[in-house]
Design a protein around this motif. Structure first.
Motif, short mmCIF file in Angstrom:
data_model
loop_
_atom_site.label_atom_id
_atom_site.label_comp_id
_atom_site.label_asym_id
_atom_site.label_seq_id
_atom_site.Cartn_x
_atom_site.Cartn_y
_atom_site.Cartn_z
N HIS A 287 -1.07 2.68 -18.75
CA HIS A 287 -2.10 2.29 -19.87
C HIS A 287 -1.12 1.83 -21.20
O HIS A 287 0.05 1.66 -21.18
CB HIS A 287 -2.56 3.83 -20.37
CG HIS A 287 -1.49 4.79 -20.74
ND1 HIS A 287 -1.59 5.20 -22.06
CD2 HIS A 287 -0.65 5.40 -19.71
CE1 HIS A 287 -0.50 6.46 -21.75
NE2 HIS A 287 0.00 6.47 -20.56
N ASP A 288 -1.90 1.41 -22.12
CA ASP A 288 -1.32 0.55 -23.30
C ASP A 288 0.01 1.30 -23.85
O ASP A 288 0.72 0.80 -24.24
CB ASP A 288 -2.36 0.42 -24.27
CG ASP A 288 -3.45 -0.87 -23.52
OD1 ASP A 288 -3.34 -0.82 -22.39
OD2 ASP A 288 -3.96 -1.41 -24.59
N ASP B 190 3.42 -0.42 -24.25
CA ASP B 190 3.60 -0.93 -25.65
C ASP B 190 4.80 -0.23 -26.09
O ASP B 190 5.86 -0.97 -26.60
CB ASP B 190 2.63 -0.21 -26.66
CG ASP B 190 2.83 -0.81 -28.08
OD1 ASP B 190 3.23 -1.84 -28.37
OD2 ASP B 190 2.59 0.03 -28.98
N VAL C 265 -3.07 -2.53 -18.67
CA VAL C 265 -2.86 -2.85 -19.89
C VAL C 265 -3.79 -3.39 -20.60
O VAL C 265 -4.10 -4.83 -20.28
CB VAL C 265 -1.35 -3.11 -20.23
CG1 VAL C 265 -1.31 -3.39 -21.67
CG2 VAL C 265 -0.61 -2.05 -19.64
N VAL D 62 -4.20 -4.84 -23.81
CA VAL D 62 -3.77 -5.95 -24.97
C VAL D 62 -2.67 -6.79 -24.34
O VAL D 62 -1.53 -6.44 -23.72
CB VAL D 62 -2.81 -4.96 -25.86
CG1 VAL D 62 -2.42 -5.94 -26.86
CG2 VAL D 62 -3.63 -3.89 -26.52
N ILE E 182 1.19 -7.03 -25.00
CA ILE E 182 2.01 -6.14 -24.51
C ILE E 182 2.35 -6.51 -23.17
O ILE E 182 3.56 -6.39 -22.80
CB ILE E 182 1.37 -4.76 -24.35
CG1 ILE E 182 1.05 -4.18 -25.96
CG2 ILE E 182 2.06 -3.54 -23.62
CD1 ILE E 182 0.15 -2.89 -25.69
N ARG E 183 1.70 -7.12 -22.32
CA ARG E 183 1.93 -7.59 -21.17
C ARG E 183 2.92 -8.79 -21.00
O ARG E 183 3.62 -8.57 -20.48
CB ARG E 183 0.59 -8.18 -20.23
CG ARG E 183 -0.74 -7.23 -19.96
CD ARG E 183 -1.70 -8.01 -19.32
NE ARG E 183 -2.84 -7.17 -19.03
CZ ARG E 183 -3.91 -7.93 -18.47
NH1 ARG E 183 -3.99 -8.89 -18.21
NH2 ARG E 183 -5.00 -7.05 -18.55
#
Length: 715
Positions: free
Chosen positions: A198-199, A203, A492, A494, A497-498
């Motif tokens: 998850h983000d 992050d 993810v 965003v 972030i990837r």
């Protein structure tokens, strides 16, 4: 004295006997708090016999319940308060009792009691756990596993609180709350549970390049072990060993499982979590109950401060390992788990581990992550277990006498006599005395620097050991790491972030970054800028010991779960011969049918299926036997579960033996073309079952056959 005898005597010392002068009454009187419900009268907590435990006291049969019903009120009040706060991390765990046996004296390095003499036995309690998930989560999540050992030594309790991975995400305890906040369910909707996909987690770690090495371990198969019994354990930090002459060396602790280091594959782990969320708990419990006691060998990496100064990395950095090529492991003893807890809550849930619990002969290094753990564990236990006296809970009580001037507080159990609760004193003859040099004394490491907030220069190198880990894996393990990164990062939401995470992976391996980027439908970004421009060259670039394949284990197929499909008309004689060979080798054989219960063999013999394909799918087993017998094969072919059972076994690269007509089921499952060229698939006529049995044992002992195509059969 045998190990088992010594263990029994140690257990007696811990849990029985009358109180002796100078001993902790809690420890000496544990036997009186044991509860045995056999042949006992039901009572209240005050010992008052209860005549009726079925009905509330009422004013008439249909009248109001009465407040004076103290039996009801006590029962419900206790029920309302039966739960305690769960651990913030490591909430879901499983434990067992056992002992540690020293191979030889290590007095040249340490005066620590467990290593004082050859053959010395020290009782232990061990707790395994997942880290991120809550108490009610699942066993097979992709996660770090806790590996905590409580040694009940002659000189007090020593807690070696570690993980199944030798490194950690962060270098300094200042970042620990941030890490845990990031990996836990996101606060706005409390999802996901027991998952890092998850983000917020990605992050955080994509902004902390020091996490990269740990991410390689987390994305590897070590994050989804086959069993607690089949994973390594590590102390993570660098510790000191101190001998009787106050000489010190640095030390790293390693636990090596005699069962070998084996893992699940991702598809298997996901399916197991649905069919049996307690898969690891059940595996540990059943192995111990059956007398198959898990064993680990303790190995130490011992090196001097002068050696450490010459390494290209800093040994105080918990994101780094000391490669075994630099400092080989010294085997020093074995850990055996031979008794399950009597009560999960009283022992496994209430056990309190603490990184600050060390004994004379063991001391801390200046690892800045360890410094925070020394404080955090005690602080957490005070809240979780109701106050400062958690050491008096039986599972936490030392076998060494406890004599100090600490008094009172919530849940105090010890009954201290006399009027003296201070030191020095004369009214109690000066007792208890300080131990002086015979007690714990911190190693006098010289410190002559200014107070600062910062890190040593070597802490700034974040990628060399991540590359070392990746390049030390087999091709299959590398593919699994790339697949894990693709899966996690695809969750993810965003894109930035990837991209940031993949840019960090470029510094680890161009090959890995390209595979992950392709799976995410993106171009490979430029490498993330490094924190140090000209790091020292690493001493080791490939370390075979970092691959799971390097430690196959010494126990063969003991405790391996073998599924043998059965139905009416099965060829009984061939299965009987195979059953005898497999059980003699220590495997656990289950007859699995379309339903549980009795089936009639081709010659009228009876075979009982203890499991069904519906309640025990194929992914719960380590290997498969497909039977001979035309009628049985036809019956199995007509059952919708059979093909999925076989496909999962094939998909997860497990050993399969098909007898006689049973090979037709493999063809129906779409794996016929692979039958003659896959070393994990064995074929034999039913009459030859006894002759091929040993070859099948060897195939099962290999755990998996990774050369097999990982794609499922398509027919």
């Amino acid at each position: 004295m045998t190990a088992s005898t010594a263990t029994e005597e140690s257990a007696t010392a811990k849990t029985g006997g009358a109180a002796r002068p100078g001993t902790n009454p809690t420890v000496a009187s544990l036997e009186r708090v044991r509860v045995d419900a056999s042949d006992r009268t039901l009572t209240t907590n005050q010992g008052v016999p209860i005549g009726d435990n079925q009905n509330t006291l009422k004013a008439g049969l249909r009248g109001p319940s009465l407040l004076e019903d103290f039996i009801l009120r006590e029962k419900v009040t206790h029920f309302d308060h039966e739960r305690i706060p769960e651990r913030i991390v490591h909430a879901r765990g499983s434990g067992a009792h056992g002992y540690f046996e020293a191979y030889d004296a290590l007095t040249q390095y340490t005066r620590a009691a467990p290593f004082a003499e050859k053959g010395k036995i020290t009782p232990v309690f061990v707790r395994f756990s997942t880290v991120a998930g809550e108490r009610g989560s699942k066993d097979t999540a992709r996660d770090v596993r806790g590996f905590a050992v409580k040694f009940y030594t002659d000189e007090g309790n020593w807690d070696l609180v570690g993980n199944n991975m030798p490194v950690f995400f962060i270098q300094d305890a200042m970042k620990f709350p941030d890490l845990v906040h990031a990996v836990k369910p996101e606060p706005h909707h409390a999802m996901p549970q027991a998952a890092s996909a998850h983000d917020t987690f990605w992050d955080f770690v994509s902004l902390m390049p020091e996490s990269t090495h740990m991410l390689m371990w987390l994305m590897s198969d070590r994050a989804i072990p086959r069993s607690f019994r089949m994973m390594q354990g590590f102390g993570v930090h660098t510790f000191r060993l101190v001998n009787a002459q106050d000489e010190s060396v640095f030390c790293k602790f390693h636990w090596k499982p005699l069962q070998g280091t084996h893992s699940l594959v991702w598809d298997e782990a996901v399916k197991i979590s649905g069919a049996d969320p307690d898969f690891h708990r059940r595996d540990l419990w059943e192995a111990i109950e059956s007398g198959e006691f898990p064993e680990w060998e303790l190995g130490l990496q011992i090196f001097t401060e002068e050696q450490a100064e010459g390494f290209s990395f800093d040994v105080l950095d918990s994101t780094k390992i000391v490669p075994e090529e630099l400092v080989p492991l010294l085997p020093v003893g074995r850990l055996v788990l031979n008794r399950n807890p009597d009560n999960f809550f009283a022992e496994t849930e209430q056990v309190a581990f603490c990184a600050a619990h060390i004994i004379p002969g063991i001391d801390f290094s200046n690892d800045p992550l360890l410094a925070g753990r020394i404080h955090s564990y005690v602080d957490t236990q005070i809240t979780r277990l109701g106050g400062p006296n958690f050491h008096e809970i039986p599972i936490n009580s030392p076998i060494a006498p406890v004599q100090n001037n600490q008094r009172d507080g919530m849940h105090r159990q010890a009954l201290h006599r006399g009027r003296v609760s201070y030191e020095p004193n004369s009214l109690a003859g000066g007792c208890p005395f300080q131990a002086g040099t015979g007690g714990f004394v911190s190693f006098p490491a010289a410190v002559a620097e200014d107070k600062v907030r910062g890190k040593p220069e070597k802490f700034a190198e974040h990628y060399a050991q991540a590359t070392l880990f990746f390049e030390s894996q087999t091709a299959v393990e590398k593919a699994h790491i790339a697949a894990a990164f693709r899966f996690e990062l695809s969750k993810v939401g965003v894109p930035a972030i990837r991209e940031r995470m993949v840019s960090s992976l470029v510094n680890v391996s161009q090959e890995l970054a390209a595979q992950v980027a392709a799976g995410l439908g993106m171009a490979v970004p430029a490498a993330m800028p490094r924190a140090i421009a000209d790091p020292q060259s690493p001493e080791v670039t490939v370390s075979p010991a970092l691959s799971l394949m390097a430690r196959p284990g010494e126990c063969g197929i003991r405790t391996r779960q073998i599924a043998v499909l059965v139905a009416d008309g099965v060829h009984h004689v061939s299965l009987l011969a195979l059953y005898n060979t497999l059980t003699a080798a220590g495997a656990v054989v289950h007859f699995v049918g379309p339903r549980v219960g009795m089936f009639a063999g081709a010659s009228g013999e009876k075979i009982e299926a203890d499991k069904s394909m519906e309640n025990a799918p194929g992914f719960l087993f380590d290997a498969l036997v497909v039977p001979d017998g035309r009628e049985a094969v036809q019956a199995l072919a007509g059952n919708g579960h059979t093909m999925e059972f076989i496909k999962d076994m094939f998909r997860h690269c497990k050993a399969i033996l098909a007898l006689g007509a049973g090979r037709e089921l493999l063809e129906m499952a779409g794996i016929g073309p692979m039958m003659d060229k896959d070393e994990g698939i064995l074929l034999a006529d039913g009459a030859d079952a006894a002759q091929i049995a040993q070859a099948f044992v060897n195939a099962v002992a290999a755990h998996r056959h990774p050369a097999r195509d990982s794609d499922p059969p398509t027919k």
